[in-house]
Design a protein around this motif. Sequence first.
Motif, short mmCIF file in Angstrom:
data_model
loop_
_atom_site.label_atom_id
_atom_site.label_comp_id
_atom_site.label_asym_id
_atom_site.label_seq_id
_atom_site.Cartn_x
_atom_site.Cartn_y
_atom_site.Cartn_z
N CYS A 1 1.47 -0.87 -0.09
CA CYS A 1 0.45 -0.40 0.12
C CYS A 1 0.86 0.65 -0.24
CB CYS A 1 -0.92 -0.01 1.37
SG CYS A 1 -2.23 1.26 1.14
N VAL A 2 1.09 2.02 -1.31
CA VAL A 2 1.85 2.88 -1.32
C VAL A 2 1.15 4.41 -0.28
CG1 VAL A 2 2.61 5.03 -3.09
CG2 VAL A 2 2.95 2.80 -3.51
N GLU A 3 0.09 4.36 -0.19
CA GLU A 3 -0.54 5.66 0.36
C GLU A 3 0.16 5.41 1.57
OE1 GLU A 3 -2.54 8.99 0.54
OE2 GLU A 3 -2.39 7.81 -1.57
N GLU A 4 -0.46 3.67 2.17
CA GLU A 4 -0.08 4.06 3.59
C GLU A 4 0.97 4.23 3.92
OE1 GLU A 4 -1.71 0.96 5.84
OE2 GLU A 4 -3.89 1.23 4.94
N ILE A 5 1.94 4.18 3.25
CA ILE A 5 3.37 4.43 3.56
C ILE A 5 3.77 5.76 3.18
CG2 ILE A 5 6.29 3.46 2.40
CD1 ILE A 5 5.01 0.58 1.18
N ALA A 6 3.31 5.85 2.31
CA ALA A 6 3.48 7.14 2.50
C ALA A 6 2.74 8.49 3.35
CB ALA A 6 2.61 8.05 1.01
N ASN A 7 1.56 7.80 3.78
CA ASN A 7 1.11 8.48 5.14
C ASN A 7 2.13 8.44 6.52
OD1 ASN A 7 -0.79 9.66 3.81
ND2 ASN A 7 -1.73 7.57 4.47
N GLY A 8 2.37 6.90 6.81
CA GLY A 8 3.46 7.03 7.66
C GLY A 8 5.06 7.65 7.82
N ILE A 9 5.31 8.56 6.42
CA ILE A 9 6.55 8.63 6.40
C ILE A 9 6.71 10.67 6.92
CG2 ILE A 9 7.88 10.17 4.65
CD1 ILE A 9 8.18 7.26 3.21
N ILE A 10 5.11 10.89 6.30
CA ILE A 10 4.54 11.99 6.07
C ILE A 10 4.60 12.53 8.18
CG2 ILE A 10 2.96 13.76 5.80
CD1 ILE A 10 3.21 12.68 3.90
N TYR A 11 3.42 11.29 8.78
CA TYR A 11 3.12 11.20 10.51
C TYR A 11 4.70 11.61 10.70
CZ TYR A 11 2.36 10.63 14.97
OH TYR A 11 2.14 10.86 16.23
N TYR A 12 5.44 10.93 10.26
CA TYR A 12 7.13 10.84 11.02
C TYR A 12 7.37 12.52 11.09
CZ TYR A 12 7.07 6.43 12.66
OH TYR A 12 7.32 5.01 13.47
N LEU A 13 7.47 12.90 9.82
CA LEU A 13 8.12 14.41 9.27
C LEU A 13 7.53 15.12 9.47
CD1 LEU A 13 8.54 13.70 5.99
CD2 LEU A 13 10.12 13.51 6.96
N GLU A 14 5.92 14.92 10.56
CA GLU A 14 5.06 16.16 10.49
C GLU A 14 5.01 15.89 12.45
OE1 GLU A 14 1.45 16.43 9.51
OE2 GLU A 14 1.76 16.95 7.38
N ASN A 15 5.98 15.03 12.74
CA ASN A 15 5.80 14.71 14.23
C ASN A 15 6.41 13.95 14.97
OD1 ASN A 15 2.16 15.36 14.76
ND2 ASN A 15 2.45 13.81 13.18
N PRO A 16 7.94 14.50 14.76
CA PRO A 16 9.24 13.99 15.29
C PRO A 16 9.91 13.96 16.42
CG PRO A 16 9.91 16.66 14.58
CD PRO A 16 7.74 16.35 14.25
N GLN A 17 9.09 14.22 16.80
CA GLN A 17 7.88 14.04 18.72
C GLN A 17 8.05 12.70 18.82
OE1 GLN A 17 11.54 14.83 20.97
NE2 GLN A 17 11.86 16.38 19.63
N ASN A 18 6.90 12.95 18.63
CA ASN A 18 6.14 11.75 18.75
C ASN A 18 6.51 10.16 17.98
OD1 ASN A 18 4.43 13.15 20.04
ND2 ASN A 18 3.06 13.18 18.71
N ALA A 19 7.86 10.87 17.26
CA ALA A 19 8.30 9.90 16.22
C ALA A 19 9.65 9.41 16.94
CB ALA A 19 8.85 10.04 14.68
N LEU A 20 10.05 10.36 17.28
CA LEU A 20 10.99 9.56 17.98
C LEU A 20 11.23 8.55 20.08
CD1 LEU A 20 13.52 12.40 18.15
CD2 LEU A 20 13.79 10.04 17.24
N GLN A 21 10.02 9.12 20.15
CA GLN A 21 8.97 7.95 21.25
C GLN A 21 8.88 6.84 20.51
OE1 GLN A 21 9.15 9.18 24.41
NE2 GLN A 21 8.93 6.62 25.03
N ILE A 22 7.84 6.93 19.47
CA ILE A 22 7.99 5.23 19.44
C ILE A 22 9.17 4.48 18.82
CG2 ILE A 22 6.75 4.38 17.19
CD1 ILE A 22 4.88 6.80 16.72
#
Length: 382
Positions: free
Chosen positions: A333-354
């Motif tokens: 699913c290209v769209e879901e992978i892209a959404n994952g990348i975008i979520y991490y890019l927009e929420n770096p602190q949440n990403a680091l906690q994950i």
Amino acid sequence: MELNIVMASGVVFPYGLATTKRRRYMVDYMNVQGVECHVLVLRHQVKSQNPLKGMYGDCDYIDISYLLNEGKIFQYYHQGKIFLKKWFNSDKKNVVVCDTKVEFWDYPIIRYAYSLGYKIVYDQVETDYNTKGTNNSIKTKIHFLLTGKVSRRAYKWSDGSFVISEALKEQNLKAYPPQKMCILPNSTPILEKTKKQFFSNPPTILYSGTFAKKDGVEYLLKAFLLVQKKGYSCRLIMTGKGQPSDMKVLELVKDNPDVQYKGMVSDRELVETLLNCDILTMTRENSKFSNYGFPFKLSESLATGNPVIATNVSDVGKYVKHMESVYLVQPECVEEIANGIIYYLENPQNALQIGQNGLNVMKKHFSIEGVGKKFIDFLVNI
């Protein structure tokens, strides 16, 4: 009763790709625990950077594959038998741990080990090598067809098997009901050195591994291009390699200045790259090959403490949770992978906690100590 373990398979040792690391980390645990172990490297078809013999900690290893490659068939069998007999310890429980598939040229060596009194156990990490998700030539398919027949014959008289997934366990229990089974995930050392505080500028995404169809690299590349099309600034680094036909997927990004393909790198450089990149990816497709195996790169990526995007294949969803320890997406699913990348890019602190939560998952399920204990406990009780 104490154990004496011989790892005998066509897997290079001590340094190499995923299956080699799986073996090496088991040996690491045995070295620490004082368990006697040896490695007999049978014929392999990859280029090895290791010496033909040596010591890895307290474990001695010997690679006899060159004899068969040079056509010295009788010497190959003779040397294999010599070392199996030499290493046999009548005061201990002797176990030979073999690879997923049994090559027909290695069957006599394993059978000889059985006749000496070794317990025979298989470490199964994949299903049929010709199943959907592979991209083999006709010659290779014929080879794997023969290998499959030999392997199934060998499993019938073995003493047990490690399997890497629930699906493999069920497959084996149907085919060999009396056989003892143990689900043994991959293990990895903790790779994180210091806790990351922020992303690079621009953030860097990493794909590392093989480029076979099962790996779903095509979907990652299309997702990366989609993220860029939406105006996000990021880079993609890729390491590893595949068959020439598999590498054609890189044509999707051949003119993209934000994509760097490094090819094969050393273990040391790979660890540095894993740590230096910001978002790590595992994008296997939805195939039988993917769902019966388990991606080594997932446990290795979690060990860095960096945020990971992972497809929900095999038993992945049993270990990690979406938006808690990884960003979990549906395969292909290209769209879901892209959404994952975008979520991490927009929420770096949440990403680091994950990422930190993912590291805790690795410590709980994929540590060398935890998996190693499970490995030894099973062998003690067969």
